[in-house]
Design a protein around this motif. Structure first.
Motif, PDB file in Angstrom:
ATOM      1  N   GLN A  30      -5.026  -8.379   2.696  1.00 53.61           N
ATOM      2  CA  GLN A  30      -4.144  -7.311   3.160  1.00 53.61           C
ATOM      3  C   GLN A  30      -4.491  -5.952   2.548  1.00 53.61           C
ATOM      4  N   TYR A  31      -5.668  -5.839   1.961  1.00 49.73           N
ATOM      5  CA  TYR A  31      -6.078  -4.596   1.312  1.00 49.73           C
ATOM      6  C   TYR A  31      -7.288  -4.000   2.020  1.00 49.73           C
ATOM      7  N   THR A  32      -7.407  -2.674   1.919  1.00 51.29           N
ATOM      8  CA  THR A  32      -8.521  -1.945   2.540  1.00 51.29           C
ATOM      9  C   THR A  32      -8.981  -0.844   1.596  1.00 51.29           C
ATOM     10  N   THR A  33     -10.285  -0.685   1.484  1.00 53.51           N
ATOM     11  CA  THR A  33     -10.809   0.430   0.698  1.00 53.51           C
ATOM     12  C   THR A  33     -10.922   1.664   1.587  1.00 53.51           C
ATOM     13  N   VAL A  62      -7.730   2.013  -2.889  1.00 50.51           N
ATOM     14  CA  VAL A  62      -7.508   0.671  -2.358  1.00 50.51           C
ATOM     15  C   VAL A  62      -6.045   0.596  -1.949  1.00 50.51           C
ATOM     16  N   SER A  63      -5.811   0.413  -0.659  1.00 51.70           N
ATOM     17  CA  SER A  63      -4.448   0.444  -0.142  1.00 51.70           C
ATOM     18  C   SER A  63      -4.075  -0.884   0.499  1.00 51.70           C
ATOM     19  N   GLY A  64      -2.782  -1.136   0.563  1.00 47.81           N
ATOM     20  CA  GLY A  64      -2.249  -2.354   1.154  1.00 47.81           C
ATOM     21  C   GLY A  64      -1.035  -2.818   0.389  1.00 47.81           C
ATOM     22  N   ARG A  65      -0.122  -3.490   1.073  1.00 45.49           N
ATOM     23  CA  ARG A  65       1.102  -3.979   0.433  1.00 45.49           C
ATOM     24  C   ARG A  65       1.836  -2.863  -0.319  1.00 45.49           C
ATOM     25  N   GLU A  66       1.941  -1.724   0.330  1.00 45.77           N
ATOM     26  CA  GLU A  66       2.631  -0.545  -0.215  1.00 45.77           C
ATOM     27  C   GLU A  66       1.926   0.034  -1.437  1.00 45.77           C
ATOM     28  N   GLU A  67       0.677  -0.285  -1.642  1.00 39.90           N
ATOM     29  CA  GLU A  67      -0.107   0.269  -2.743  1.00 39.90           C
ATOM     30  C   GLU A  67      -1.109   1.277  -2.208  1.00 39.90           C
ATOM     31  N   ASN A  68      -1.448   2.252  -3.048  1.00 34.73           N
ATOM     32  CA  ASN A  68      -2.507   3.224  -2.736  1.00 34.73           C
ATOM     33  C   ASN A  68      -3.126   3.613  -4.071  1.00 34.73           C
ATOM     34  N   ILE A  69      -4.064   2.801  -4.539  1.00 38.25           N
ATOM     35  CA  ILE A  69      -4.517   2.849  -5.925  1.00 38.25           C
ATOM     36  C   ILE A  69      -5.825   3.629  -6.040  1.00 38.25           C
TER      37      ILE A  69
END
Length: 224
Positions: free
Chosen positions: A49-52, A79-86
């Protein structure tokens, strides 16, 4: 064909299958990976569920890595996904640049000129102020044959060991290098880098604060 040669082939094949199906390396824990690299779009990689994001050259937060002098090939991604944007920053630097850092002996004993990969991972949604760093060395094929230590992923109060092996490729080669992430004696995640990437994540990581950190580390390795 001699019987002993057929037996050897069977043992090698069985060993590889047993390895691939044991522990972490199961179909239910493997995340699908897809690469988007169109004519008019920059390369991005999706896994689970993550995308660079695409790579951006340079350091996004110079103050965070100011202790490293003369960084080589710096870039950053998100790296984004599951409400993350790291935000994840990647550079190479000589061992001597880490003279003020406490390192595991297998890293600290390397020559001052040895190149390390340094990956800085910003905080996650649940722990926004907690940063992680991953330091990796180059591994030779003898170390890959034996899944030897390759680096460390750590924060101020947590630590994950990183090893590397070539069991999905050919022995004595750098084909299909697989990095494993270990918490104590358990392998919790793994990623095969290169032209045919693969990713596994332990089901036990679901809902844990470490999961998005591992995803960011894996994303950096996939685009490195």
């Amino acid at each position: 064909m001699p019987r002993h040669f057929l037996t050897l082939i069977f043992l090698i094949t069985f060993s590889n299958l047993a390895f691939a199906q044991d522990g972490l390396y199961t179909s239910t824990q493997e995340w699908p990976v897809s690469i988007s690299d169109g004519w008019f779009t920059a390369k991005t990689i999706s896994f689970g569920q993550y995308t660079t994001s695409s790579r951006k050259n340079g350091i996004a937060d110079a103050a965070a890595v100011s202790f490293i002098k003369d960084p080589v090939n710096p870039f950053n991604i998100r790296v984004s996904g599951r409400e993350e944007n790291i935000l994840t920053q990647v550079i190479q630097a000589a061992h001597i640049a880490f003279s003020g850092h406490s390192l595991p002996s297998f890293l600290d004993n390397m020559p001052a000129t040895a190149l390390f990969s340094y990956i800085l991972i910003n905080g996650t949604k649940n722990e926004p102020l907690k940063r992680w760093e991953m330091i990796l060395k180059d591994v030779n094929y003898l170390e890959l044959n034996e899944n030897k230590p390759a680096g460390i992923l750590r924060s101020a109060d947590d630590e994950v060991r990183v090893t590397a092996h070539n069991r999905f490729g050919t022995k004595n080669s750098y084909e299909n290098i697989c990095y494993e992430f270990h918490i104590r004696r358990q392998v919790v995640a793994a990623v095969v880098t290169g032209a045919h990437p693969r990713v596994w994540m332990s089901a036990e990581m679901e809902g844990k604060p470490l999961l998005p950190v591992l995803a960011a580390a894996i994303g950096a390795l996939l685009v490195r």
